[in-house]
Design a protein around this motif. Sequence first.
Motif, PDB file in Angstrom:
ATOM      1  N   LYS A 153       0.813  -1.218   0.000  1.00 41.15           N
ATOM      2  CA  LYS A 153       0.000   0.000   0.000  1.00 41.15           C
ATOM      3  C   LYS A 153       0.845   1.266   0.000  1.00 41.15           C
ATOM      4  N   PHE A 154       2.153   1.118   0.177  1.00 39.53           N
ATOM      5  CA  PHE A 154       3.015   2.292   0.294  1.00 39.53           C
ATOM      6  C   PHE A 154       3.361   2.841  -1.090  1.00 39.53           C
ATOM      7  N   VAL A 155       2.326   3.208  -1.823  1.00 38.57           N
ATOM      8  CA  VAL A 155       2.468   3.739  -3.181  1.00 38.57           C
ATOM      9  C   VAL A 155       1.166   4.443  -3.530  1.00 38.57           C
ATOM     10  N   LEU A 156       1.264   5.440  -4.384  1.00 38.56           N
ATOM     11  CA  LEU A 156       0.067   6.172  -4.759  1.00 38.56           C
ATOM     12  C   LEU A 156      -0.434   5.751  -6.132  1.00 38.56           C
ATOM     13  N   PRO A 157      -1.754   5.683  -6.323  1.00 31.00           N
ATOM     14  CA  PRO A 157      -2.301   5.427  -7.660  1.00 31.00           C
ATOM     15  C   PRO A 157      -1.918   6.548  -8.612  1.00 31.00           C
ATOM     16  N   GLU A 158      -1.854   6.249  -9.883  1.00 35.38           N
ATOM     17  CA  GLU A 158      -1.435   7.229 -10.879  1.00 35.38           C
ATOM     18  C   GLU A 158      -2.338   8.463 -10.874  1.00 35.38           C
ATOM     19  N   GLN A 159      -3.629   8.257 -10.687  1.00 35.68           N
ATOM     20  CA  GLN A 159      -4.521   9.405 -10.717  1.00 35.68           C
ATOM     21  C   GLN A 159      -4.247  10.360  -9.554  1.00 35.68           C
ATOM     22  N   VAL A 160      -3.850   9.787  -8.412  1.00 34.97           N
ATOM     23  CA  VAL A 160      -3.517  10.627  -7.261  1.00 34.97           C
ATOM     24  C   VAL A 160      -2.211  11.365  -7.516  1.00 34.97           C
ATOM     25  N   VAL A 161      -1.250  10.673  -8.148  1.00 36.04           N
ATOM     26  CA  VAL A 161       0.015  11.312  -8.497  1.00 36.04           C
ATOM     27  C   VAL A 161      -0.224  12.489  -9.426  1.00 36.04           C
ATOM     28  N   GLU A 162      -1.134  12.317 -10.386  1.00 35.08           N
ATOM     29  CA  GLU A 162      -1.445  13.407 -11.301  1.00 35.08           C
ATOM     30  C   GLU A 162      -2.067  14.593 -10.563  1.00 35.08           C
ATOM     31  N   GLU A 163      -2.895  14.280  -9.567  1.00 35.01           N
ATOM     32  CA  GLU A 163      -3.468  15.357  -8.754  1.00 35.01           C
ATOM     33  C   GLU A 163      -2.370  16.110  -8.003  1.00 35.01           C
ATOM     34  N   ILE A 164      -1.396  15.366  -7.506  1.00 31.85           N
ATOM     35  CA  ILE A 164      -0.288  15.993  -6.784  1.00 31.85           C
ATOM     36  C   ILE A 164       0.509  16.900  -7.716  1.00 31.85           C
ATOM     37  N   LYS A 165       0.749  16.414  -8.931  1.00 29.15           N
ATOM     38  CA  LYS A 165       1.485  17.218  -9.900  1.00 29.15           C
ATOM     39  C   LYS A 165       0.757  18.524 -10.212  1.00 29.15           C
ATOM     40  N   GLY A 166      -0.552  18.477 -10.150  1.00 28.07           N
ATOM     41  CA  GLY A 166      -1.328  19.658 -10.484  1.00 28.07           C
ATOM     42  C   GLY A 166      -1.432  20.679  -9.362  1.00 28.07           C
ATOM     43  N   LYS A 167      -0.975  20.326  -8.182  1.00 25.60           N
ATOM     44  CA  LYS A 167      -1.069  21.259  -7.055  1.00 25.60           C
ATOM     45  C   LYS A 167      -0.085  22.420  -7.241  1.00 25.60           C
ATOM     46  N   LYS A 168      -0.552  23.612  -6.982  1.00 23.12           N
ATOM     47  CA  LYS A 168       0.261  24.807  -7.123  1.00 23.12           C
ATOM     48  C   LYS A 168       0.982  25.106  -5.804  1.00 23.12           C
ATOM     49  N   ILE A 169       2.223  25.519  -5.926  1.00 33.98           N
ATOM     50  CA  ILE A 169       2.998  25.916  -4.751  1.00 33.98           C
ATOM     51  C   ILE A 169       2.719  27.383  -4.471  1.00 33.98           C
ATOM     52  N   THR A 170       2.274  27.675  -3.256  1.00 35.14           N
ATOM     53  CA  THR A 170       1.935  29.053  -2.894  1.00 35.14           C
ATOM     54  C   THR A 170       3.199  29.853  -2.585  1.00 35.14           C
ATOM     55  N   THR A 171       3.037  31.155  -2.555  1.00 34.97           N
ATOM     56  CA  THR A 171       4.162  32.035  -2.208  1.00 34.97           C
ATOM     57  C   THR A 171       4.635  31.759  -0.788  1.00 34.97           C
ATOM     58  N   ASN A 172       3.693  31.525   0.132  1.00 33.81           N
ATOM     59  CA  ASN A 172       4.066  31.177   1.513  1.00 33.81           C
ATOM     60  C   ASN A 172       4.948  29.941   1.547  1.00 33.81           C
ATOM     61  N   GLN A 173       4.587  28.928   0.785  1.00 33.48           N
ATOM     62  CA  GLN A 173       5.361  27.693   0.763  1.00 33.48           C
ATOM     63  C   GLN A 173       6.743  27.921   0.170  1.00 33.48           C
ATOM     64  N   LYS A 174       6.810  28.737  -0.883  1.00 34.31           N
ATOM     65  CA  LYS A 174       8.109  29.026  -1.496  1.00 34.31           C
ATOM     66  C   LYS A 174       9.034  29.738  -0.507  1.00 34.31           C
ATOM     67  N   MET A 175       8.501  30.719   0.213  1.00 38.42           N
ATOM     68  CA  MET A 175       9.299  31.455   1.191  1.00 38.42           C
ATOM     69  C   MET A 175       9.740  30.530   2.321  1.00 38.42           C
ATOM     70  N   SER A 176       8.846  29.672   2.770  1.00 38.47           N
ATOM     71  CA  SER A 176       9.178  28.741   3.854  1.00 38.47           C
ATOM     72  C   SER A 176      10.200  27.713   3.393  1.00 38.47           C
ATOM     73  N   LEU A 177      10.062  27.256   2.144  1.00 36.10           N
ATOM     74  CA  LEU A 177      11.028  26.314   1.592  1.00 36.10           C
ATOM     75  C   LEU A 177      12.407  26.952   1.501  1.00 36.10           C
ATOM     76  N   LEU A 178      12.456  28.212   1.150  1.00 40.71           N
ATOM     77  CA  LEU A 178      13.740  28.926   1.081  1.00 40.71           C
ATOM     78  C   LEU A 178      14.390  28.978   2.464  1.00 40.71           C
ATOM     79  N   VAL A 179      13.591  29.240   3.484  1.00 44.45           N
ATOM     80  CA  VAL A 179      14.122  29.241   4.857  1.00 44.45           C
ATOM     81  C   VAL A 179      14.688  27.870   5.208  1.00 44.45           C
TER      82      VAL A 179
END
Length: 461
Positions: free
Chosen positions: A223-249
């Motif tokens: 079960k430690f794997v994602l279905p392809e359709q879920v992976v596609e949903e993940i790929k479609g998620k947008k990274i917010t400005t807050n997340q980008k700033m936090s990732l930089l930190v």
Amino acid sequence: MLISALPPFGQITPFGMKAIGTFVAVLYGWIFFDLFWTSIFGFMIIPVLGLNTVAGAIAAGLGNQMIITVMLSMAFAVAIDMAGVTDIMANWLLQRKILRRSPWFLVIGILAIGAVIGLMGPGMAALFLLWSIVLKIADYCDIKKGDPLLSFMIMMIPVFTMTASFILPFKGGVLIYIAYLMQVTDVGIPAGSFITFGFVTIMGIYILILAVAKFGLKLDVSKFVLPEQVVEEIKGKKITTNQKMSLLVLVVYVAVLLLASLFTALPGAAFINQLGVGGVSGIAMLILAVLNYEGKGLIELRKVFARLDWSLLFLLAVTYPIADLIKHADAGIMPTIMAAVGPVVSQLGAVPFMIVCMILLGLITQVTHNIVLAAMFMPFLLPLCAAAGGNMYTFWFMLFITLNMAYCTPAGSFQSALVFGHEMMERKHAYMFGIALLVITWIVYAVIGIPLGNVLFGGLV
């Protein structure tokens, strides 16, 4: 607390019997009752038995530097998670093609990332971040608490992130143990031989524990794997400005810790190393709280600290005053152990002597601090090994690693306290994997470590 009322034996004093009774009572409570309230009980029973004051016991626990480091590291990991960075990391990890070839590729990939980060620097920070990623994946895959795979990952992430640092002889934790070796010899281990021996044997432990999990325990990772359709949903998620700033930190945070650890001559490196992981984590949290986007900070510190697992922190904290009692000169516990162990092992041949000592200390370290045992036994046992014709440097490495594989009980080490205190850890799995890890360590160093050490360290004897 009946143990504290029993008559003393060996060199153990009435004080020592109370110390043993305290430890056994707290361990029993951790195993069969609540972690938080048992830890509070541990703090309170120490002054009740007259072993320390309330303030002294609490100061020895909650005031310990390691507790502060763990708390700030945990808080920073929570802050990063609240800022959405763990979502980015988990999503990126799940999209890597090599890790999606099979569930085992994903398992090994996460653990390998932990080992690399632990080897280079901030292992403490890495384990909390990787735990967050695994829990995120488990949530995606509908893996619940009690699943052996989830327990396995919670246990092995600290193992991989922490033990990888033992490959390098200049890491702080390694230097503590090297100091005990240098008490009995003027000849240190050359860095090349040290790294080679550490890499081969520790990789042997990693490979064997994974093989046992897959082929022996037949761990179900399907079960430690994602279905392809879920992976596609993940790929479609947008990274917010807050997340980008936090990732930089986060990127700057990791870079600062790594560079200061690897290049100590760099300007500011000494200051960073003095701050340590805890200090840098605290500063990074303040930066996240101060950075403002659209009139709102990236995190709220109050909410961050409200999410900390305080039962885990109290479990970890109470082990320190108890360890102080066990090693106290007035207790007589350590001299009694030494008197019992010494005559037995001194009659053995070199190789049996090394293996028996490794096993005995591996068992004892599950109930007391490993550095205490190293300070007490290494200067005593290393010369005995040399006198018996064994390789003292190989023997030092065997003791060093086995003393740091204390994952069988909550009191074995601060890592094991973190594992047993994790809200998603199934207790029976923690005992099972901890015991398996210890036995595998013994096998690797008995079968591979001794002959390899004779080759690499033979010229040092």
